[in-house]
Design a protein around this motif. Structure first.
Motif, PDB file in Angstrom:
ATOM      1  N   CYS A 105      13.301  19.273 -14.080  1.00 50.94           N
ATOM      2  CA  CYS A 105      13.349  19.036 -12.638  1.00 50.94           C
ATOM      3  C   CYS A 105      14.741  19.333 -12.106  1.00 50.94           C
ATOM      4  O   CYS A 105      15.751  18.955 -12.697  1.00 50.94           O
ATOM      5  CB  CYS A 105      12.969  17.598 -12.344  1.00 50.94           C
ATOM      6  N   VAL A 138       1.943  24.024  -6.391  1.00 47.96           N
ATOM      7  CA  VAL A 138       3.327  24.057  -5.915  1.00 47.96           C
ATOM      8  C   VAL A 138       3.413  25.174  -4.874  1.00 47.96           C
ATOM      9  O   VAL A 138       2.886  26.265  -5.079  1.00 47.96           O
ATOM     10  CB  VAL A 138       4.282  24.340  -7.084  1.00 47.96           C
ATOM     11  N   ASP A 140       5.281  27.901  -3.362  1.00 43.11           N
ATOM     12  CA  ASP A 140       6.398  28.740  -3.765  1.00 43.11           C
ATOM     13  C   ASP A 140       6.641  29.839  -2.732  1.00 43.11           C
ATOM     14  O   ASP A 140       7.376  30.786  -2.981  1.00 43.11           O
ATOM     15  CB  ASP A 140       6.022  29.382  -5.113  1.00 43.11           C
ATOM     16  N   TYR A 147       8.309  23.769  -2.872  1.00 40.70           N
ATOM     17  CA  TYR A 147       7.835  22.415  -2.587  1.00 40.70           C
ATOM     18  C   TYR A 147       6.758  22.019  -3.596  1.00 40.70           C
ATOM     19  O   TYR A 147       5.718  22.665  -3.681  1.00 40.70           O
ATOM     20  CB  TYR A 147       7.300  22.365  -1.157  1.00 40.70           C
ATOM     21  N   ASP A 148       7.044  20.975  -4.340  1.00 35.42           N
ATOM     22  CA  ASP A 148       6.070  20.479  -5.317  1.00 35.42           C
ATOM     23  C   ASP A 148       5.540  19.123  -4.850  1.00 35.42           C
ATOM     24  O   ASP A 148       6.181  18.090  -5.047  1.00 35.42           O
ATOM     25  CB  ASP A 148       6.734  20.341  -6.692  1.00 35.42           C
ATOM     26  N   ASN A 150       3.448  17.238  -6.000  1.00 41.33           N
ATOM     27  CA  ASN A 150       3.180  16.285  -7.081  1.00 41.33           C
ATOM     28  C   ASN A 150       4.364  15.376  -7.356  1.00 41.33           C
ATOM     29  O   ASN A 150       4.228  14.341  -7.991  1.00 41.33           O
ATOM     30  CB  ASN A 150       2.795  17.026  -8.354  1.00 41.33           C
ATOM     31  N   LYS A 151       5.536  15.790  -6.893  1.00 39.52           N
ATOM     32  CA  LYS A 151       6.724  14.964  -7.121  1.00 39.52           C
ATOM     33  C   LYS A 151       7.087  14.159  -5.880  1.00 39.52           C
ATOM     34  O   LYS A 151       8.001  13.347  -5.913  1.00 39.52           O
ATOM     35  CB  LYS A 151       7.909  15.855  -7.484  1.00 39.52           C
TER      36      LYS A 151
END
Ligand code: FES
Ligand code: FES
Lengths: 212, 173
Positions: A105, A138, A140, A147-148, A150-151
């Motif tokens: 990350c 994600v 991209d 920008y993900d 999921n995080k």
């Protein structure tokens, strides 16, 4: 010029301007209180992450520090069994749908979640809750950042920054477990009205929005 | 789901007309969206953009409202609106399996409409016939004790009916 008041945080006497928000007063005096959603530039706190609880003398239950204006003679403790319990529970809930991948990350070492875990001796990996991965794609599509979702911890920092920058590209959509930060019609950022000003990336406390 | 230019035009006109009777106070946003949906059966992106401009909010906020409430549709409803009960009794008796079979058979997800606009899928809360759980409503018709094979059967029956109607119409001519 605002009146100065004297308050006590964890036994330390501190001077601050009357009405200033306790969370910022504490942070400015090197007293760390976990926080994700608070925003110095906004007048009204959303108080949605529920991590900044403190014990205030005379109040029966812990109070979010991001909503509390300081007053003369205020006595606060940043730790107590009750506060610790609330923060631990809130943190565990947040971590139960945060994709943990610190090794790869971009926020590694500079992540608010790691910081909270470290200062409050909490585990990043929940031990009482299963971890649910949303498994969203994600995004991209922008050239300078990715920008993900999921995080994402849904603190809303990027949304407010995006608005202040004048684009208003990002916002919350859906509800409950499906809540996401997204664009109009879930358009990829690269196709939206995003100008890639990078304001959102700068304020993301985790690795959800990251420079490429 | 493709929306035709004609539909877009109608959507814009309808929305503008509705908006013209409201001032820009944000409390009017949801009532306007509800009326758009009443008129059109759904709230297309162009309508959301019109509303956003009128109320002076980012378009993504209107999208946020639309996706927050179950009552709003993003796609035009199909001729046959399939509603899967997700109430407690139906949930316990496998409503999600029924949901999955519809999605697989129609090749669309919840809230979507098939490309030919024949079917749309949505979830509803308890429809009041829990003893027949799991329950599916097709338009106003209640179907109880649904199983994946009955899903196939219902779709097949519909297609037969449609074909018969077509042949009947051909004969009448
Ligand atoms: S910082 Fe106070 S609730 Fe999030
Ligand atoms: S729960 Fe489905 S009909 Fe009551």
């Amino acid at each position: 010029m605002a009146e100065t008041v004297t308050l006590t945080i964890d036994g330390r006497q501190i001077h601050a301007a009357q009405g200033e928000i306790l969370l910022w007063v504490a942070l400015d005096n090197d007293i760390y209180i976990p926080h994700l959603c608070a925003d110095r530039e906004e007048e009204h706190p959303t108080a949605s992450c529920r991590l900044c609880f403190v014990e205030v003398e005379g109040r029966p239950a812990p109070v979010p520090a991001c909503t509390l204006p300081v007053t003369e003679g205020l006595v606060v403790k940043t730790r107590s069994p009750q506060v610790d319990g609330l923060v631990a529970a809130g943190f565990e809930l947040i971590m139960s749908n945060h994709r943990l991948d610190c090794k790869n990350c971009s926020a590694n070492g500079n992540c608010e979640l790691q910081r909270i875990a470290k200062t409050r001796k909490l585990r990043l990996k929940p031990k009482n809750l299963p971890v649910l991965d949303k498994n969203l794609p994600v995004d991209d599509s922008a050239t300078t950042f990715a920008y993900d979702p999921n995080k994402c911890v849904l603190c809303g920092q990027c949304i407010r920054a995006c608005r202040r920058s004048g684009n208003g590209t990002l916002g919350f959509a859906r509800r409950g477990y499906l809540r996401v930060v997204t664009t109009f019609g879930d358009m990829p950022l690269g196709e939206s009205n995003c100008t890639e000003c990078g304001a959102c990336v700068k304020v993301c406390p985790v690795g959800a929005l990251a420079k490429k | 789901m493709k929306i035709t230019e004609e539909e877009k035009k109608i959507a814009i006109e309808t929305t503008r007309q509705l908006l013209s009777t409201y001032n820009d106070s944000r409390g009017n946003l949801i009532p306007v969206l509800q009326q758009v949906q009443n008129k059109l059966g759904y709230v297309p992106a162009v309508a959301m953009e019109e509303a956003a401009a009128h109320f002076n909010v980012p378009a993504v906020d209107v999208y946020g409202v639309i996706t927050f409430y179950n009552q709003f549709r993003l796609t035009p409803p199909g001729k046959n609106q399939v509603k899967i009960c997700m109430g407690t009794a139906c949930h316990m008796r496998g409503a999600h399996i029924i949901q999955e079979s519809w999605e697989r058979r129609l090749n669309i997800k919840m809230g979507e409409t098939t490309e030919d606009r024949e079917y749309s899928l949505e979830r509803v809360a308890c429809v009041g016939c829990c003893t027949m759980a799991p329950v599916v409503l097709i338009n106003e018709e209640v179907h109880g004790k649904i199983t994946p094979t009955r899903v196939d059967g219902l779709i097949f029956a519909h297609q037969l009916d449609k074909q018969k109607a077509k042949e009947g119409a051909a004969q009448d001519e």
